[in-house]
Design a protein around this motif. Structure first.
Motif, PDB file in Angstrom:
ATOM      1  N   ARG A 233       0.720  -0.728   0.320  1.00  0.00           N
ATOM      2  CA  ARG A 233      -0.101  -0.311  -0.429  1.00  0.00           C
ATOM      3  C   ARG A 233       0.400   1.189   0.185  1.00  0.00           C
ATOM      4  NH1 ARG A 233      -2.993   3.123  -1.321  1.00  0.00           N
ATOM      5  NH2 ARG A 233      -4.270   4.744  -0.354  1.00  0.00           N
ATOM      6  N   VAL A 234       2.007   1.701   0.377  1.00  0.00           N
ATOM      7  CA  VAL A 234       3.020   2.858   1.296  1.00  0.00           C
ATOM      8  C   VAL A 234       3.431   2.308  -0.386  1.00  0.00           C
ATOM      9  CG1 VAL A 234       5.268   3.535   1.803  1.00  0.00           C
ATOM     10  CG2 VAL A 234       3.133   2.598   3.446  1.00  0.00           C
TER      11      VAL A 234
ATOM     12  N   ARG B 175       7.674  -1.776  -5.257  1.00  0.00           N
ATOM     13  CA  ARG B 175       7.868  -2.527  -4.118  1.00  0.00           C
ATOM     14  C   ARG B 175       9.197  -2.926  -3.047  1.00  0.00           C
ATOM     15  NH1 ARG B 175       7.578  -5.684  -0.207  1.00  0.00           N
ATOM     16  NH2 ARG B 175       5.774  -6.339   0.259  1.00  0.00           N
ATOM     17  N   SER B 176       9.966  -3.221  -4.304  1.00  0.00           N
ATOM     18  CA  SER B 176      11.376  -3.890  -3.471  1.00  0.00           C
ATOM     19  C   SER B 176      11.939  -2.845  -2.258  1.00  0.00           C
ATOM     20  CB  SER B 176      11.852  -3.608  -4.757  1.00  0.00           C
ATOM     21  OG  SER B 176      12.630  -3.143  -5.685  1.00  0.00           O
ATOM     22  N   ASN B 177      11.734  -0.939  -2.809  1.00  0.00           N
ATOM     23  CA  ASN B 177      11.734  -0.220  -1.760  1.00  0.00           C
ATOM     24  C   ASN B 177      11.839  -0.201  -0.973  1.00  0.00           C
ATOM     25  OD1 ASN B 177      13.680   0.320  -4.296  1.00  0.00           O
ATOM     26  ND2 ASN B 177      12.352   1.728  -4.957  1.00  0.00           N
ATOM     27  N   VAL B 178      10.754  -0.407  -0.594  1.00  0.00           N
ATOM     28  CA  VAL B 178      10.458  -0.455   0.633  1.00  0.00           C
ATOM     29  C   VAL B 178       9.851  -1.543   2.040  1.00  0.00           C
ATOM     30  CG1 VAL B 178       7.558   0.094   2.037  1.00  0.00           C
ATOM     31  CG2 VAL B 178       7.905   0.951  -1.066  1.00  0.00           C
TER      32      VAL B 178
ATOM     33  N   ASN C  27       7.407  12.928   2.399  1.00  0.00           N
ATOM     34  CA  ASN C  27       7.442  13.477   3.538  1.00  0.00           C
ATOM     35  C   ASN C  27       7.196  11.788   3.641  1.00  0.00           C
ATOM     36  OD1 ASN C  27       6.000  14.343   5.117  1.00  0.00           O
ATOM     37  ND2 ASN C  27       3.966  15.604   3.861  1.00  0.00           N
ATOM     38  N   PRO C  28       7.929  11.746   5.377  1.00  0.00           N
ATOM     39  CA  PRO C  28       7.155  11.114   6.277  1.00  0.00           C
ATOM     40  C   PRO C  28       6.076  10.687   6.813  1.00  0.00           C
ATOM     41  CG  PRO C  28       9.143  11.889   6.979  1.00  0.00           C
ATOM     42  CD  PRO C  28       8.732  13.108   5.512  1.00  0.00           C
ATOM     43  N   GLU C  29       5.329  12.078   6.655  1.00  0.00           N
ATOM     44  CA  GLU C  29       4.028  11.990   7.271  1.00  0.00           C
ATOM     45  C   GLU C  29       3.528  11.432   6.177  1.00  0.00           C
ATOM     46  OE1 GLU C  29       2.782  12.340  10.143  1.00  0.00           O
ATOM     47  OE2 GLU C  29       4.772  12.598  11.234  1.00  0.00           O
ATOM     48  N   SER C  30       3.467  11.300   5.565  1.00  0.00           N
ATOM     49  CA  SER C  30       2.516  10.986   4.355  1.00  0.00           C
ATOM     50  C   SER C  30       2.877   9.486   4.190  1.00  0.00           C
ATOM     51  CB  SER C  30       2.292  11.506   2.730  1.00  0.00           C
ATOM     52  OG  SER C  30       3.726  10.882   2.087  1.00  0.00           O
ATOM     53  N   VAL C  31       3.802   8.860   4.617  1.00  0.00           N
ATOM     54  CA  VAL C  31       4.342   7.464   4.203  1.00  0.00           C
ATOM     55  C   VAL C  31       3.874   6.514   5.686  1.00  0.00           C
ATOM     56  CG1 VAL C  31       5.908   5.996   4.380  1.00  0.00           C
ATOM     57  CG2 VAL C  31       6.702   7.353   3.200  1.00  0.00           C
TER      58      VAL C  31
END
Length: 188
Positions: free
Chosen positions: A122-123, A131-134, A156-160
């Protein structure tokens, strides 16, 4: 509460905690082996008087080639360590990496790895990443999200954090979310 709710609670508890069968089987096997050896020695002492004499001399401390006190101390230390291990196995929580929830009609048991994959998918989708970057690790009380952005694209860390929190909440498993974004990105 219905009868089903009690059944669900029992089943979910059984499936989310490790069994203590293995330590119990090992302990019982060692005790059975020790008692079997003592039984064989007792029968052998009845049949052969030289063995009975040798055992009597050993127990009295005569004609012993090694230090009985040292052997007793070593055996005591080994038994103490075994006792500490067994007590720790009995008292440790023994939780599996699973989460559960139930209602009056159903019970759900979800592996933390499945939740982590769902959050990572989802992120990646929401932030437009491969997908391999999360990577996500879901623990008992918190989820940790590690994102490696594409070079030159700021995240943005808050959106993640919000996407991860919404995903976990939608699944019914609320956790504190910690986000870490890598300083260096990858080339897409």
């Amino acid at each position: 509460m219905s009868i089903d709710t009690h059944v669900y609670t029992r089943v979910l508890r059984r499936e989310s905690h490790d069994s203590r069968t293995a330590p119990a089987v090992v302990t019982a096997s060692l005790l059975a082996l020790l008692l079997g050896a003592l039984l064989v020695l007792g029968i052998w002492m009845i049949i052969d008087e030289r063995v009975a004499t040798g055992v009597a001399e050993f127990l009295s401390g005569r004609h012993v080639a090694f230090d009985v006190g040292g052997v007793a101390l070593g055996g005591g230390i080994i038994l103490l360590l075994l006792a500490i291990l067994l007590i720790w196995l009995a008292l440790a929580p023994g939780r599996r990496d699973r989460r559960s929830r139930s209602t009056d009609r159903l019970a759900i048991l979800v592996d933390n790895g499945v939740l982590a994959d769902t959050v990572a998918d989802r992120v990646a989708e929401a932030e437009g990443l491969d997908r391999s970057n999360v990577s996500v690790v879901v623990g008992r009380t918190r989820a940790s999200v590690h994102v490696t952005p594409t070079s030159g694209v700021a995240l943005n860390p808050e959106s993640v954090r919000e996407v991860a929190r919404e995903t976990l909440t939608a699944a019914g498993f609320v956790s504190e979310v910690r986000v870490r974004i890598a300083e260096r990105g990858v080339v897409s």
